[in-house]
Scaffold this motif. Structure first.
Motif, PDB file in Angstrom:
ATOM      1  N   ALA A 162     -15.190   0.189   5.269  1.00 51.44           N
ATOM      2  CA  ALA A 162     -14.707   1.763   4.403  1.00 51.44           C
ATOM      3  C   ALA A 162     -15.126   2.691   3.778  1.00 51.44           C
ATOM      4  CB  ALA A 162     -12.752   1.035   3.986  1.00 51.44           C
ATOM      5  N   ALA A 163     -15.852   2.315   3.732  1.00 52.15           N
ATOM      6  CA  ALA A 163     -16.742   4.057   3.153  1.00 52.15           C
ATOM      7  C   ALA A 163     -16.336   5.065   3.561  1.00 52.15           C
ATOM      8  CB  ALA A 163     -18.134   3.086   2.868  1.00 52.15           C
ATOM      9  N   GLY A 164     -16.377   5.447   4.398  1.00 54.53           N
ATOM     10  CA  GLY A 164     -16.729   6.172   5.025  1.00 54.53           C
ATOM     11  C   GLY A 164     -15.068   7.266   4.882  1.00 54.53           C
ATOM     12  N   ILE A 165     -14.206   6.659   4.648  1.00 47.99           N
ATOM     13  CA  ILE A 165     -12.698   7.759   4.307  1.00 47.99           C
ATOM     14  C   ILE A 165     -12.978   8.755   3.773  1.00 47.99           C
ATOM     15  CG2 ILE A 165     -11.798   5.472   4.803  1.00 47.99           C
ATOM     16  CD1 ILE A 165     -11.019   4.883   1.943  1.00 47.99           C
ATOM     17  N   GLY A 166     -12.608   9.586   3.591  1.00 45.11           N
ATOM     18  CA  GLY A 166     -12.276  10.294   3.095  1.00 45.11           C
ATOM     19  C   GLY A 166     -12.198  10.742   1.533  1.00 45.11           C
ATOM     20  N   SER A 167     -12.695  11.397   0.785  1.00 43.58           N
ATOM     21  CA  SER A 167     -12.506  11.431  -0.183  1.00 43.58           C
ATOM     22  C   SER A 167     -11.107  11.767  -1.405  1.00 43.58           C
ATOM     23  CB  SER A 167     -12.988  12.664  -1.495  1.00 43.58           C
ATOM     24  OG  SER A 167     -12.742  13.748  -1.297  1.00 43.58           O
ATOM     25  N   ARG A 168     -10.056  12.322  -0.153  1.00 40.35           N
ATOM     26  CA  ARG A 168      -8.417  12.256  -0.732  1.00 40.35           C
ATOM     27  C   ARG A 168      -8.107  11.165  -0.138  1.00 40.35           C
ATOM     28  NH1 ARG A 168      -5.926  16.297   0.571  1.00 40.35           N
ATOM     29  NH2 ARG A 168      -7.712  17.257   1.983  1.00 40.35           N
ATOM     30  N   PHE A 169      -6.491  10.350  -0.555  1.00 39.63           N
ATOM     31  CA  PHE A 169      -5.584  10.392   0.153  1.00 39.63           C
ATOM     32  C   PHE A 169      -4.518  10.243   0.346  1.00 39.63           C
ATOM     33  CE2 PHE A 169      -8.741   6.504  -1.594  1.00 39.63           C
ATOM     34  CZ  PHE A 169      -8.766   5.660  -1.025  1.00 39.63           C
ATOM     35  N   GLY A 170      -4.463   9.894   1.751  1.00 36.53           N
ATOM     36  CA  GLY A 170      -3.039  10.606   1.996  1.00 36.53           C
ATOM     37  C   GLY A 170      -3.684  12.277   2.391  1.00 36.53           C
ATOM     38  N   GLY A 171      -3.413  13.461   3.516  1.00 34.21           N
ATOM     39  CA  GLY A 171      -3.925  14.447   3.605  1.00 34.21           C
ATOM     40  C   GLY A 171      -4.591  14.111   4.896  1.00 34.21           C
ATOM     41  N   GLY A 172      -3.831  12.779   6.243  1.00 34.28           N
ATOM     42  CA  GLY A 172      -4.912  13.121   6.561  1.00 34.28           C
ATOM     43  C   GLY A 172      -6.107  12.365   6.951  1.00 34.28           C
ATOM     44  N   ILE A 173      -6.331  11.746   6.514  1.00 30.33           N
ATOM     45  CA  ILE A 173      -7.141  10.159   6.003  1.00 30.33           C
ATOM     46  C   ILE A 173      -6.742   9.618   6.896  1.00 30.33           C
ATOM     47  CG2 ILE A 173      -8.636   8.829   4.824  1.00 30.33           C
ATOM     48  CD1 ILE A 173      -9.132  11.739   4.278  1.00 30.33           C
ATOM     49  N   LYS A 174      -7.158   9.500   8.149  1.00 34.14           N
ATOM     50  CA  LYS A 174      -6.894   8.788   9.225  1.00 34.14           C
ATOM     51  C   LYS A 174      -6.823   7.231   9.491  1.00 34.14           C
ATOM     52  CE  LYS A 174     -11.179   8.544  11.777  1.00 34.14           C
ATOM     53  NZ  LYS A 174     -12.236   8.444  12.985  1.00 34.14           N
ATOM     54  N   GLN A 175      -7.752   6.199   8.430  1.00 31.32           N
ATOM     55  CA  GLN A 175      -7.792   4.737   7.799  1.00 31.32           C
ATOM     56  C   GLN A 175      -6.474   5.033   7.281  1.00 31.32           C
ATOM     57  OE1 GLN A 175     -10.503   6.977   7.765  1.00 31.32           O
ATOM     58  NE2 GLN A 175     -12.467   5.839   8.235  1.00 31.32           N
ATOM     59  N   LEU A 176      -5.887   5.244   6.188  1.00 29.20           N
ATOM     60  CA  LEU A 176      -4.802   5.175   5.288  1.00 29.20           C
ATOM     61  C   LEU A 176      -3.226   5.806   5.967  1.00 29.20           C
ATOM     62  CD1 LEU A 176      -6.878   5.710   2.684  1.00 29.20           C
ATOM     63  CD2 LEU A 176      -5.558   3.437   3.247  1.00 29.20           C
ATOM     64  N   GLU A 177      -3.097   6.751   7.251  1.00 27.51           N
ATOM     65  CA  GLU A 177      -2.071   6.806   8.067  1.00 27.51           C
ATOM     66  C   GLU A 177      -1.568   6.021   8.016  1.00 27.51           C
ATOM     67  OE1 GLU A 177      -0.746   9.473   9.163  1.00 27.51           O
ATOM     68  OE2 GLU A 177      -2.450  10.658   8.374  1.00 27.51           O
ATOM     69  N   PRO A 178      -0.109   5.793   7.373  1.00 29.47           N
ATOM     70  CA  PRO A 178       1.251   4.925   8.089  1.00 29.47           C
ATOM     71  C   PRO A 178       1.415   4.504   9.108  1.00 29.47           C
ATOM     72  CG  PRO A 178       1.445   6.052   6.036  1.00 29.47           C
ATOM     73  CD  PRO A 178      -0.036   7.042   6.358  1.00 29.47           C
ATOM     74  N   VAL A 179       1.369   3.502   9.729  1.00 32.35           N
ATOM     75  CA  VAL A 179       1.811   3.417  11.515  1.00 32.35           C
ATOM     76  C   VAL A 179       2.277   2.430  12.000  1.00 32.35           C
ATOM     77  CG1 VAL A 179      -0.575   3.780  12.121  1.00 32.35           C
ATOM     78  CG2 VAL A 179      -0.471   1.652  11.589  1.00 32.35           C
ATOM     79  N   GLY A 180       3.126   1.371  10.878  1.00 29.36           N
ATOM     80  CA  GLY A 180       3.589   0.594  10.858  1.00 29.36           C
ATOM     81  C   GLY A 180       5.170   0.766  10.105  1.00 29.36           C
ATOM     82  N   PRO A 181       5.972  -0.139  11.261  1.00 25.31           N
ATOM     83  CA  PRO A 181       7.543   0.052  10.272  1.00 25.31           C
ATOM     84  C   PRO A 181       7.458   0.333   8.899  1.00 25.31           C
ATOM     85  CG  PRO A 181       7.752  -1.793  11.478  1.00 25.31           C
ATOM     86  CD  PRO A 181       6.522  -1.177  11.912  1.00 25.31           C
ATOM     87  N   GLY A 182       6.805  -0.944   8.140  1.00 26.89           N
ATOM     88  CA  GLY A 182       6.984  -1.004   6.500  1.00 26.89           C
ATOM     89  C   GLY A 182       5.507   0.071   6.158  1.00 26.89           C
ATOM     90  N   GLY A 183       4.732   0.361   6.724  1.00 28.55           N
ATOM     91  CA  GLY A 183       3.946   1.316   5.965  1.00 28.55           C
ATOM     92  C   GLY A 183       3.273   1.277   6.260  1.00 28.55           C
ATOM     93  N   GLU A 184       2.519  -0.407   7.379  1.00 35.34           N
ATOM     94  CA  GLU A 184       1.149  -0.625   7.532  1.00 35.34           C
ATOM     95  C   GLU A 184       0.469   0.025   7.933  1.00 35.34           C
ATOM     96  OE1 GLU A 184       4.878  -3.973   7.748  1.00 35.34           O
ATOM     97  OE2 GLU A 184       4.326  -1.699   8.848  1.00 35.34           O
TER      98      GLU A 184
END
Length: 308
Positions: A10-32
């Motif tokens: 997961a080292a390739g994720i962006g330096s900001r969380f949220g704002g379109g960082i694809k690895q951290l986009e909620p995709v499950g019904p509980g925000g997973e």
């Protein structure tokens, strides 16, 4: 029972969380996020430890987003992939901004594992079958005698790994009749074209790809001794870079392909029928959400992965 670790790159994720960082986009019904589903599947397959490979500057935020939650259900450790984490006497060019690749990422876990481990990407959904097959192989069949590296991988069918929103890069695998990997060829911009596919090779020339072939999705089952090979090979990779090269990466598929060619490794391809999905393009997110909803409706996953 052998200890088996799930290693998530997961080292390739962006330096900001949220704002379109694809690895951290909620995709499950509980925000997973996608990582949640990979961990859920891995734990049910029998893995008993999780190692996140991240950048040091993301540690605090990463723990808040997912790490602290996962620590409540399984032992968690962190490894750090950094541009300046180089062999003694080697300095990076000031122009180098690109990470050193998946080989260096996995090398960062040296000292954190003492048994076989599974490496996956943070932003790919792999399905349940691959985790189970790889875990069982690592526990029951994997040898680690230090001679020929005994590896395995999740063998996805190419047709199950395409995006409807653009081309994808895949490690196209050639497999013998006994299910052993012969070689991996990085193939780029693979997309549907009529009843078939179009793709490009590393030089940007048109490449033929069989829609029924196996591909690698960076789902590798590795013995702990393989880390010694990565440690030996990294200085050689760096020494072989031409002056001014600030983009080349030390990549697992290429490392493994070379070892197979030299007779230093064997790789069992464990075919999985599961459909891959991930957020390669922004437009892919709704497909991921819909696919997970369908799996929940089929009873593959509960409505909420983690009950408070």
């Amino acid at each position: 029972m052998r200890d088996t670790a799930l290693v998530i790159m997961a080292a390739g994720i962006g330096s900001r969380f949220g704002g379109g960082i694809k690895q951290l986009e909620p995709v499950g019904p509980g925000g997973e996020i996608i990582m949640d589903y990979s961990i859920y599947d891995a734990l049910r397959a029998g893995f008993n430890k999780v190692i996140f490979i991240i950048r040091k500057d993301l540690e605090k935020d990463f723990k808040e987003v997912i790490g602290n939650r996962i620590e409540k259900i399984v032992p968690v450790e962190y490894a750090f992939q950094e541009l300046n984490d180089l062999p003694e006497g080697v300095e990076r060019s000031a122009d180098r901004k690109k990470p050193w690749g998946t080989g260096q990422a996995v090398l960062s876990i040296k000292g954190l594992v003492d048994g076989p481990f599974l490496v996956i990407n943070a932003d790919d959904y792999y399905g349940k079958e691959g985790f189970k097959k790889i875990h069982d192989y690592m526990v029951n069949e994997m040898r680690d005698d230090g001679n020929v590296y005994d590896l395995c991988m999740g063998g996805f069918m190419l047709v199950n790994t395409l995006s409807e929103n653009g081309g994808v890069t895949r490690g196209v695998c050639h497999v013998d009749e006994d299910g052993n990997l012969l070689n991996v060829t990085e193939t780029y911009d693979i997309k549907r074209a009529g009843d078939g596919l179009e793709a490009l090779d590393e030089q940007g020339n048109p490449a033929f790809v069989d829609i029924g072939c196996h591909v690698s999705m960076n789902m590798w089952g590795l013995p702990v001794s393989f880390l010694n090979e990565l440690e030996r090979g990294f200085p050689e990779f760096l020494a072989g870079l031409s002056e001014g090269d600030v983009k080349s990466e030390y990549l697992l598929p290429r490392i493994i392909d070379r070892l197979v060619e030299e007779g230093k490794a064997s790789v069992k391809v464990l075919e999985t029928p599961d459909r891959w999905f991930g957020v390669t393009y922004k437009e892919d997110k709704q497909t991921v959400v819909n696919s997970l909803r369908s799996l929940i409706n089929q009873g593959v996953y509960p409505e909420r992965l983690y009950q408070e």
